[in-house]
Design a protein around this motif. Structure first.
Motif, PDB file in Angstrom:
ATOM      1  N   VAL A  60       4.240   7.871   4.600  1.00 53.11           N
ATOM      2  CA  VAL A  60       5.319   7.927   3.624  1.00 53.11           C
ATOM      3  C   VAL A  60       5.757   6.487   3.377  1.00 53.11           C
ATOM      4  O   VAL A  60       6.215   5.804   4.296  1.00 53.11           O
ATOM      5  CB  VAL A  60       6.499   8.779   4.104  1.00 53.11           C
ATOM      6  N   ASP A  61       5.585   6.033   2.146  1.00 46.30           N
ATOM      7  CA  ASP A  61       5.836   4.641   1.776  1.00 46.30           C
ATOM      8  C   ASP A  61       6.747   4.636   0.554  1.00 46.30           C
ATOM      9  O   ASP A  61       6.381   5.135  -0.507  1.00 46.30           O
ATOM     10  CB  ASP A  61       4.503   3.963   1.458  1.00 46.30           C
ATOM     11  N   ALA A  62       7.949   4.117   0.711  1.00 49.30           N
ATOM     12  CA  ALA A  62       8.921   4.061  -0.390  1.00 49.30           C
ATOM     13  C   ALA A  62       9.147   2.617  -0.803  1.00 49.30           C
ATOM     14  O   ALA A  62       9.268   1.725   0.042  1.00 49.30           O
ATOM     15  CB  ALA A  62      10.243   4.695   0.016  1.00 49.30           C
TER      16      ALA A  62
ATOM     17  N   TYR B   1       2.720  -0.562  -0.033  1.00 51.81           N
ATOM     18  CA  TYR B   1       1.929  -1.182   1.029  1.00 51.81           C
ATOM     19  C   TYR B   1       0.715  -0.321   1.362  1.00 51.81           C
ATOM     20  O   TYR B   1      -0.415  -0.795   1.366  1.00 51.81           O
ATOM     21  CB  TYR B   1       2.806  -1.399   2.258  1.00 51.81           C
ATOM     22  N   ASN B   2       0.945   0.956   1.643  1.00 47.74           N
ATOM     23  CA  ASN B   2      -0.137   1.926   1.822  1.00 47.74           C
ATOM     24  C   ASN B   2       0.143   3.130   0.936  1.00 47.74           C
ATOM     25  O   ASN B   2       1.293   3.460   0.672  1.00 47.74           O
ATOM     26  CB  ASN B   2      -0.230   2.396   3.278  1.00 47.74           C
ATOM     27  N   SER B   3      -0.896   3.801   0.503  1.00 46.83           N
ATOM     28  CA  SER B   3      -0.727   4.968  -0.352  1.00 46.83           C
ATOM     29  C   SER B   3      -0.099   6.120   0.433  1.00 46.83           C
ATOM     30  O   SER B   3      -0.593   6.498   1.507  1.00 46.83           O
ATOM     31  CB  SER B   3      -2.081   5.423  -0.901  1.00 46.83           C
ATOM     32  N   SER B   4       0.981   6.695  -0.096  1.00 44.91           N
ATOM     33  CA  SER B   4       1.604   7.853   0.540  1.00 44.91           C
ATOM     34  C   SER B   4       0.660   9.040   0.485  1.00 44.91           C
ATOM     35  O   SER B   4       0.000   9.282  -0.534  1.00 44.91           O
ATOM     36  CB  SER B   4       2.919   8.191  -0.157  1.00 44.91           C
ATOM     37  N   ARG B   5       0.616   9.818   1.580  1.00 44.64           N
ATOM     38  CA  ARG B   5      -0.365  10.901   1.661  1.00 44.64           C
ATOM     39  C   ARG B   5       0.016  11.903   2.747  1.00 44.64           C
ATOM     40  O   ARG B   5       0.802  11.593   3.646  1.00 44.64           O
ATOM     41  CB  ARG B   5      -1.742  10.338   1.988  1.00 44.64           C
ATOM     42  N   LEU B   6      -0.555  13.081   2.660  1.00 45.51           N
ATOM     43  CA  LEU B   6      -0.468  14.098   3.702  1.00 45.51           C
ATOM     44  C   LEU B   6      -1.853  14.681   3.878  1.00 45.51           C
ATOM     45  O   LEU B   6      -2.502  15.066   2.893  1.00 45.51           O
ATOM     46  CB  LEU B   6       0.518  15.203   3.322  1.00 45.51           C
TER      47      LEU B   6
END
Length: 355
Positions: free
Chosen positions: A29-31, A54-59
């Motif tokens: 989770v990147d905001a 910074y990094n792609s948000s993902r699940l």
């Protein structure tokens, strides 16, 4: 963090998954608070809360089963997240402009959805995945093709739908015991009816990537082609890095084509460890051979501070200069055609947490 029971419950496949040696729930989770500013008549400024600076948000969910004799089977399901507004990220069904689907109403496993069989001979992987032609752009970019610092060789790229990922892929990866040599080959299907139409091969293509990594040195070449009735798309690049200990230098060069249009670009940059953090810097350029020779130059500078192994805060500043009719804008600062041949700058401030 492995949470087998949670992952099984979410997947609603406890019976089928019970044979897995391991099932993992993971994500990022990147905001990002992002600001963009463009100069010139008709330009605009914009503040927004976005994601993936910074990094792609993902699940994601992944699992592996040991089949014995050095063989294993595995799956990987990974969905992109827009955590700033709670929506999912769209995917593409057939590697064509008409195949865009999903995203805003819920989770879509757009990032990766594969099943694999692996052994001492390598890995066979089926499903939606990164294309070989994308890897050099992200691995040899100090910003990892995320946020306002993303290399211009990707932001301006002319190769379309399969520039990053492809659906309906059949891929093969070399085993990891080849003395530093690595590589992959991938074939992907547009899945059109073969009826003699000019578009019957649209979205069908192939890519290959071969590299060598030994100690501080890493270099790789990628070549690809995707078929469309409007013209063949070719995305090719060469990248490398050298880890000096006190810094890691990176560079890549790309040479692409889309029908009768050619594009070329390059990046040079580096990563510089500083205590618990890291300074990131890059200069990149991309141009095409259409009328006016549109080209965009970009400089990017950032810093990441690691609060723990899983949590980091970061900031990135970048600026682009457009020439020859190029109109790249950073962090949503475009307004109409106001950024054509103008400069644009952007700033990211964010926090990234992984699990």
């Amino acid at each position: 963090m492995k949470k087998s029971l949670i992952a099984l419950a979410v997947l609603a496949a406890a019976g089928a998954a019970s044979a897995q040696s391991s099932v993992t729930l993971f994500g990022i989770v990147d905001a990002t608070v992002a600001y963009g500013r463009a100069s010139g008549t008709g330009s605009a400024n914009k503040w927004q809360l976005t994601n993936s600076g910074y990094n792609s948000s993902r699940l994601g969910f992944r699992g592996v089963e040991d089949l014995g004799g050095g063989m294993s089977a595995s799956f990987w399901l990974e969905a992109g997240l827009s955590n700033d507004n709670g929506t999912g990220v769209a995917t593409n069904l057939n590697n064509q402009a008409t195949g865009a689907a999903g995203g805003s109403t819920g989770l879509v496993f757009n990032r990766r959805s594969t099943v694999s069989l692996a052994g001492g001979w390598g890995e066979l992987r089926l499903g939606r995945d990164y294309t070989p032609q994308f890897w050099n752009l992200t691995v040899f970019d100090p910003f990892g093709t995320n946020g306002v610092g993303t290399t211009q060789t990707l932001n301006s790229i002319i190769t379309g739908v399969t520039a990053v990922r492809a659906s309906n892929t059949i891929g093969y990866f070399l085993p990891g015991n080849l003395g530093g040599f690595y590589g992959q080959a991938q074939y992907y299907l547009g899945e059109n009816v073969r009826n003699g139409a000019a578009t019957e091969k649209d979205g069908t293509g192939a890519g290959v990537r071969l590299g060598f990594a030994n100690g501080p040195f890493n270099v790789a070449l990628a070549l690809s082609r995707t078929d469309y009735a409007t013209g063949k798309v070719k995305q090719n690049n060469l990248g490398g890095q050298w880890d000096f200990g006190i810094a890691k230098a990176m560079a890549h060069y790309s040479f692409d084509s889309n029908g009768n249009v050619d594009g070329k670009g390059w990046l040079i940059g580096g990563l510089f460890p500083v205590g618990a953090g890291e300074i990131r810097a890059a200069y990149s350029r991309y141009k095409t051979d259409v009328a006016g020779s549109p080209r965009t130059n970009k400089i990017a500078l950032g810093y990441v501070h690691n609060l723990s192994k899983r949590t980091a805060v970061y900031t990135t500043w970048a600026r682009v200069k457009n020439q020859g009719g190029a109109a790249q804008a950073l962090n949503g600062s475009s307004f109409g055609t106001g950024v054509v041949n103008q400069n644009s700058s952007g700033l990211d401030l964010g926090i990234r947490h992984s699990f």
